[in-house]
Design a protein around this motif. Structure first.
Motif, PDB file in Angstrom:
ATOM      1  N   CYS A   1       0.815  -1.227   0.000  1.00 45.39           N
ATOM      2  CA  CYS A   1       0.000   0.000   0.000  1.00 45.39           C
ATOM      3  C   CYS A   1       0.848   1.278   0.000  1.00 45.39           C
ATOM      4  CB  CYS A   1      -0.971   0.001   1.175  1.00 45.39           C
ATOM      5  SG  CYS A   1      -0.170   0.308   2.766  1.00 45.39           S
TER       6      CYS A   1
ATOM      7  N   CYS B   1       2.900  -4.229   7.832  1.00 44.51           N
ATOM      8  CA  CYS B   1       2.438  -2.865   7.571  1.00 44.51           C
ATOM      9  C   CYS B   1       1.372  -2.517   8.609  1.00 44.51           C
ATOM     10  CB  CYS B   1       1.860  -2.785   6.160  1.00 44.51           C
ATOM     11  SG  CYS B   1       1.071  -1.204   5.819  1.00 44.51           S
TER      12      CYS B   1
ATOM     13  N   CYS C   1      -2.127  -1.877   6.205  1.00 44.26           N
ATOM     14  CA  CYS C   1      -2.874  -2.949   5.525  1.00 44.26           C
ATOM     15  C   CYS C   1      -2.538  -4.341   6.061  1.00 44.26           C
ATOM     16  CB  CYS C   1      -2.652  -2.876   4.011  1.00 44.26           C
ATOM     17  SG  CYS C   1      -0.992  -3.390   3.514  1.00 44.26           S
TER      18      CYS C   1
HETATM   19 ZN   LIG Z   1       0.514  -1.628   3.634  1.00 43.37          ZN
END
Ligand SMILES: [Zn+2]
Length: 153
Positions: free
Chosen positions: A6, A31, A34
């Motif tokens: 992302c 992350c 996400c």
């Molecule tokens: Zn991400």
């Protein structure tokens, strides 16, 4: 480290461990946006090493290229990526320890085969067939009996 999914800048390290005999650190990251998980490696930057190919041309030594060839040879064998990482690190270590800025692709091939023979017979033969370009079955068999004999010791 930016998330490769992302593109968000904030990722968290969830696991760090030494790999390749302490020559590198492997980090698992997640992350925070996400939840995508990915792996990064950190290693010491070294001077460039030139590889002299069979046709006399030179190219820069690439661990990725060497690893890619090894992954192909080890497909559907029990050899793990950690074992291959260690194998390549071993070779790099030895190459840089020589202090020679140039090395022949032949020498690297022999170093790989020596180590691969101890890991897995199938992978060894596959790598050898690309590297030595066997033209007949006899060549294969000779190579096989050679490694079987050596592994007995
Ligand atoms: Zn991400």
């Amino acid at each position: 480290m930016r998330c490769s999914q992302c593109q968000q800048a904030d990722t968290k390290v969830i696991e760090s461990r030494d790999v390749a005999d302490g020559e590198a650190v492997r980090r698992r990251r997640v992350c925070t946006n996400c939840q995508y998980r990915f792996t990064t490696y950190e290693r010491v930057e070294r001077p460039q090493l030139a590889v002299i190919k069979n046709n006399g041309t030179r190219e820069l030594f690439s661990r990725e290229k060497l690893l890619a060839g090894l992954y192909r040879a080890c497909e559907k064998t029990p050899v793990t990526s950690l074992q291959l990482d260690k194998l390549v690190a071993d070779i790099e270590h030895e190459l840089y320890a020589c202090g020679d800025p140039e090395v022949s692709s032949q020498k690297i091939g022999s170093m790989v085969m020596e180590r691969l023979a101890q890991l897995n017979e199938v992978a060894y033969v596959r790598f050898a067939s690309v590297y030595r370009r066997f033209t007949n079955i006899a060549g294969f068999e000779k190579e096989l009996s050679h490694i079987r004999q050596r592994n007995k010791i």
